[in-house]
Design a protein around this motif. Structure first.
Motif, PDB file in Angstrom:
ATOM      1  N   ALA A 184       0.847  -1.190   0.000  1.00 62.75           N
ATOM      2  CA  ALA A 184       0.000   0.000   0.000  1.00 62.75           C
ATOM      3  C   ALA A 184       0.884   1.243   0.000  1.00 62.75           C
ATOM      4  O   ALA A 184       1.879   1.314   0.726  1.00 62.75           O
ATOM      5  CB  ALA A 184      -0.903   0.003   1.227  1.00 62.75           C
ATOM      6  N   THR A 185       0.520   2.225  -0.811  1.00 65.00           N
ATOM      7  CA  THR A 185       1.246   3.491  -0.851  1.00 65.00           C
ATOM      8  C   THR A 185       0.537   4.508   0.026  1.00 65.00           C
ATOM      9  O   THR A 185      -0.667   4.743  -0.132  1.00 65.00           O
ATOM     10  CB  THR A 185       1.342   4.033  -2.287  1.00 65.00           C
ATOM     11  N   GLU A 186       1.289   5.095   0.932  1.00 62.50           N
ATOM     12  CA  GLU A 186       0.751   6.101   1.847  1.00 62.50           C
ATOM     13  C   GLU A 186       1.431   7.430   1.554  1.00 62.50           C
ATOM     14  O   GLU A 186       2.646   7.490   1.366  1.00 62.50           O
ATOM     15  CB  GLU A 186       1.004   5.679   3.296  1.00 62.50           C
ATOM     16  N   ALA A 187       0.661   8.502   1.525  1.00 64.17           N
ATOM     17  CA  ALA A 187       1.174   9.813   1.142  1.00 64.17           C
ATOM     18  C   ALA A 187       1.478  10.668   2.355  1.00 64.17           C
ATOM     19  O   ALA A 187       0.594  10.934   3.169  1.00 64.17           O
ATOM     20  CB  ALA A 187       0.163  10.533   0.258  1.00 64.17           C
ATOM     21  N   TRP A 188       2.745  11.101   2.451  1.00 61.83           N
ATOM     22  CA  TRP A 188       3.021  12.183   3.400  1.00 61.83           C
ATOM     23  C   TRP A 188       3.136  13.495   2.629  1.00 61.83           C
ATOM     24  O   TRP A 188       3.381  13.483   1.439  1.00 61.83           O
ATOM     25  CB  TRP A 188       4.244  11.905   4.270  1.00 61.83           C
ATOM     26  N   SER A 189       2.906  14.590   3.333  1.00 60.38           N
ATOM     27  CA  SER A 189       2.783  15.914   2.694  1.00 60.38           C
ATOM     28  C   SER A 189       1.754  15.859   1.564  1.00 60.38           C
ATOM     29  O   SER A 189       2.011  16.288   0.446  1.00 60.38           O
ATOM     30  CB  SER A 189       4.136  16.394   2.155  1.00 60.38           C
ATOM     31  N   PRO A 190       0.548  15.343   1.846  1.00 59.32           N
ATOM     32  CA  PRO A 190      -0.415  15.113   0.761  1.00 59.32           C
ATOM     33  C   PRO A 190      -0.918  16.376   0.081  1.00 59.32           C
ATOM     34  O   PRO A 190      -1.407  16.318  -1.042  1.00 59.32           O
ATOM     35  CB  PRO A 190      -1.560  14.379   1.469  1.00 59.32           C
ATOM     36  N   LEU A 191      -0.797  17.522   0.755  1.00 56.79           N
ATOM     37  CA  LEU A 191      -1.235  18.792   0.175  1.00 56.79           C
ATOM     38  C   LEU A 191      -0.053  19.631  -0.289  1.00 56.79           C
ATOM     39  O   LEU A 191      -0.216  20.810  -0.617  1.00 56.79           O
ATOM     40  CB  LEU A 191      -2.061  19.574   1.201  1.00 56.79           C
ATOM     41  N   ALA A 192       1.137  19.013  -0.335  1.00 56.24           N
ATOM     42  CA  ALA A 192       2.380  19.708  -0.652  1.00 56.24           C
ATOM     43  C   ALA A 192       2.635  20.776   0.410  1.00 56.24           C
ATOM     44  O   ALA A 192       1.978  20.823   1.449  1.00 56.24           O
ATOM     45  CB  ALA A 192       2.369  20.285  -2.062  1.00 56.24           C
ATOM     46  N   LYS A 193       3.624  21.620   0.197  1.00 59.37           N
ATOM     47  CA  LYS A 193       3.961  22.643   1.183  1.00 59.37           C
ATOM     48  C   LYS A 193       3.848  24.031   0.556  1.00 59.37           C
ATOM     49  O   LYS A 193       3.991  24.184  -0.652  1.00 59.37           O
ATOM     50  CB  LYS A 193       5.388  22.434   1.704  1.00 59.37           C
ATOM     51  N   GLY A 194       3.579  24.997   1.394  1.00 62.37           N
ATOM     52  CA  GLY A 194       3.601  26.379   0.944  1.00 62.37           C
ATOM     53  C   GLY A 194       2.281  26.919   0.423  1.00 62.37           C
ATOM     54  O   GLY A 194       2.143  28.127   0.223  1.00 62.37           O
ATOM     55  N   GLY A 195       1.303  26.047   0.169  1.00 62.09           N
ATOM     56  CA  GLY A 195      -0.006  26.506  -0.254  1.00 62.09           C
ATOM     57  C   GLY A 195      -0.194  26.727  -1.734  1.00 62.09           C
ATOM     58  O   GLY A 195      -1.313  26.993  -2.196  1.00 62.09           O
ATOM     59  N   ASP A 196       0.890  26.635  -2.527  1.00 58.70           N
ATOM     60  CA  ASP A 196       0.760  26.886  -3.965  1.00 58.70           C
ATOM     61  C   ASP A 196      -0.204  25.912  -4.626  1.00 58.70           C
ATOM     62  O   ASP A 196      -0.998  26.291  -5.496  1.00 58.70           O
ATOM     63  CB  ASP A 196       2.123  26.787  -4.653  1.00 58.70           C
ATOM     64  N   LEU A 197      -0.137  24.645  -4.228  1.00 53.62           N
ATOM     65  CA  LEU A 197      -0.999  23.629  -4.838  1.00 53.62           C
ATOM     66  C   LEU A 197      -2.469  23.985  -4.678  1.00 53.62           C
ATOM     67  O   LEU A 197      -3.267  23.806  -5.607  1.00 53.62           O
ATOM     68  CB  LEU A 197      -0.705  22.264  -4.214  1.00 53.62           C
ATOM     69  N   LEU A 198      -2.833  24.493  -3.525  1.00 55.04           N
ATOM     70  CA  LEU A 198      -4.239  24.782  -3.248  1.00 55.04           C
ATOM     71  C   LEU A 198      -4.737  26.031  -3.959  1.00 55.04           C
ATOM     72  O   LEU A 198      -5.932  26.337  -3.920  1.00 55.04           O
ATOM     73  CB  LEU A 198      -4.457  24.907  -1.734  1.00 55.04           C
ATOM     74  N   ARG A 199      -3.821  26.735  -4.627  1.00 58.94           N
ATOM     75  CA  ARG A 199      -4.214  27.891  -5.430  1.00 58.94           C
ATOM     76  C   ARG A 199      -4.173  27.594  -6.927  1.00 58.94           C
ATOM     77  O   ARG A 199      -4.479  28.475  -7.742  1.00 58.94           O
ATOM     78  CB  ARG A 199      -3.296  29.078  -5.109  1.00 58.94           C
ATOM     79  N   GLU A 200      -3.827  26.377  -7.295  1.00 58.50           N
ATOM     80  CA  GLU A 200      -3.784  26.004  -8.702  1.00 58.50           C
ATOM     81  C   GLU A 200      -5.191  26.030  -9.302  1.00 58.50           C
ATOM     82  O   GLU A 200      -6.130  25.480  -8.720  1.00 58.50           O
ATOM     83  CB  GLU A 200      -3.214  24.592  -8.859  1.00 58.50           C
ATOM     84  N   PRO A 201      -5.360  26.640 -10.486  1.00 59.26           N
ATOM     85  CA  PRO A 201      -6.690  26.648 -11.124  1.00 59.26           C
ATOM     86  C   PRO A 201      -7.279  25.247 -11.304  1.00 59.26           C
ATOM     87  O   PRO A 201      -8.498  25.072 -11.174  1.00 59.26           O
ATOM     88  CB  PRO A 201      -6.421  27.316 -12.468  1.00 59.26           C
ATOM     89  N   ALA A 202      -6.426  24.269 -11.587  1.00 55.87           N
ATOM     90  CA  ALA A 202      -6.931  22.902 -11.763  1.00 55.87           C
ATOM     91  C   ALA A 202      -7.589  22.382 -10.494  1.00 55.87           C
ATOM     92  O   ALA A 202      -8.466  21.516 -10.547  1.00 55.87           O
ATOM     93  CB  ALA A 202      -5.791  21.976 -12.176  1.00 55.87           C
ATOM     94  N   VAL A 203      -7.160  22.911  -9.355  1.00 58.41           N
ATOM     95  CA  VAL A 203      -7.734  22.516  -8.067  1.00 58.41           C
ATOM     96  C   VAL A 203      -8.905  23.418  -7.703  1.00 58.41           C
ATOM     97  O   VAL A 203      -9.996  22.937  -7.348  1.00 58.41           O
ATOM     98  CB  VAL A 203      -6.656  22.558  -6.964  1.00 58.41           C
ATOM     99  N   THR A 204      -8.703  24.724  -7.798  1.00 60.36           N
ATOM    100  CA  THR A 204      -9.736  25.652  -7.338  1.00 60.36           C
ATOM    101  C   THR A 204     -10.997  25.584  -8.190  1.00 60.36           C
ATOM    102  O   THR A 204     -12.116  25.750  -7.672  1.00 60.36           O
ATOM    103  CB  THR A 204      -9.199  27.089  -7.312  1.00 60.36           C
ATOM    104  N   GLN A 205     -10.849  25.332  -9.492  1.00 63.54           N
ATOM    105  CA  GLN A 205     -12.030  25.255 -10.349  1.00 63.54           C
ATOM    106  C   GLN A 205     -12.897  24.046  -9.994  1.00 63.54           C
ATOM    107  O   GLN A 205     -14.135  24.134  -9.985  1.00 63.54           O
ATOM    108  CB  GLN A 205     -11.608  25.217 -11.810  1.00 63.54           C
ATOM    109  N   VAL A 206     -12.252  22.922  -9.690  1.00 63.13           N
ATOM    110  CA  VAL A 206     -13.002  21.738  -9.262  1.00 63.13           C
ATOM    111  C   VAL A 206     -13.673  22.015  -7.919  1.00 63.13           C
ATOM    112  O   VAL A 206     -14.843  21.658  -7.703  1.00 63.13           O
ATOM    113  CB  VAL A 206     -12.082  20.509  -9.178  1.00 63.13           C
ATOM    114  N   ALA A 207     -12.935  22.650  -7.016  1.00 61.23           N
ATOM    115  CA  ALA A 207     -13.486  22.952  -5.699  1.00 61.23           C
ATOM    116  C   ALA A 207     -14.725  23.841  -5.812  1.00 61.23           C
ATOM    117  O   ALA A 207     -15.743  23.605  -5.144  1.00 61.23           O
ATOM    118  CB  ALA A 207     -12.416  23.627  -4.840  1.00 61.23           C
TER     119      ALA A 207
END
Length: 277
Positions: A184-207
């Motif tokens: 089984a693969t387990e993810a650490w740092s699943p949201l990455a660091k620094g917050g850039d990922l959560l501001r990506e249009p590919a993420v925010t548009q789905v949200a």
């Protein structure tokens, strides 16, 4: 209370697919954070000797009133404790700090390939597993070359490989290798660091389309890929939010759009060269 799905590991043990991590949570804050997570419905808690907060996790578990067989507790062997005898002593110390008589999952934290001790550490984990002191054993940050040595010289296939994993570092090849060998693969740092990922249009548009937060969308991406995921937070509202990811589904196109953010960039060390003791 949210029902978290479980994954059946390669030895038949069931592990919640979503748990609560305490990396970089200071010990004075850890007890309250874990207590909040347990009240919200988390039952899998991931810590490590290196985090310095095993005792605080143990205090929260002891005061929770939750039956031991409802909990799934993971900790990790730190680099300076690698080696057969030192691993056994480190395990005893972790168990005592957590106030438990057995662990659900024990991981080697890093391979440190240049030091060449991870295999003797693995033999110690195999003994702990054979003695019934831990229900499953695994590794963290192991690459295929490190895993192959365990396959060739060990007797137990790791149940879990916990790695840095998020849409900026999708780890397709390593995830495929794990899956091929029943790990089984387990993810650490699943949201990455620094917050850039959560501001990506590919993420925010789905949200926006789904009425969810960007963090919930990324966690849902992990779950639909089949990853085990352990987000952390010390903010009660966010702790609850991170668990509320089972009432919606991403489309295949959504999953592909997030996966396309992959740029192979690590926020943590390279397992092939990391050598911190």
């Amino acid at each position: 209370m949210t029902t978290v799905p479980v994954l059946k590991l390669n030895n038949g043990v069931e592990m919640p697919q979503l748990g609560f991590g305490v990396f970089q949570v200071p010990p004075p804050e850890t007890k309250a954070a874990v207590a909040t997570a347990l009240k919200a419905g988390y039952r899998s808690i991931d810590t490590a000797t290196a985090y310095g907060n095993e005792a605080a996790v143990g205090d929260a578990l002891a005061e929770s009133g939750i039956a031991r067989d409802e909990l799934f507790i993971t900790t990790k062997l730190w680099n300076s404790d690698q080696g057969y005898d030192t691993t056994l002593r480190a395990f005893d110390a972790s168990l005592a700090a957590l106030g438990l008589d057995r662990l659900d999952l024990y991981l080697i934290h890093w391979p440190l390939p240049r030091r060449g001790k991870y295999f003797s550490s693995w033999k110690a984990l195999e003994k702990l597993y054979a003695d019934g002191l831990v229900r499953a054993i695994g590794v963290s940050n192991f690459q295929p070359s490190h895993l192959r040595r365990l396959f060739d010289e060990g007797t137990v296939i790791p149940a879990v490989n916990q790695i840095e994993l998020h849409p900026y570092l999708v780890q397709r090849e390593l995830r495929a290798f794990d899956a091929e060998h029943g790990i089984a693969t387990e993810a650490w740092s699943p949201l990455a660091k620094g917050g850039d990922l959560l501001r990506e249009p590919a993420v925010t548009q789905v949200a926006e389309r789904l009425g969810r937060t960007p963090a919930q969308v990324v966690l849902r991406w992990h779950l639909q890929l089949g990853n085990v995921v352990i987000p952390k937070s010390v903010t009660p509202a966010r702790v609850a939010e991170n668990l509320d990811v089972f009432g919606f589904t991403l489309t295949d196109a959504d999953v592909a759009a997030l996966s396309a953010l992959d740029r192979g960039g690590r926020t943590g060390p390279d397992p092939d060269t990391f050598d911190l003791v």
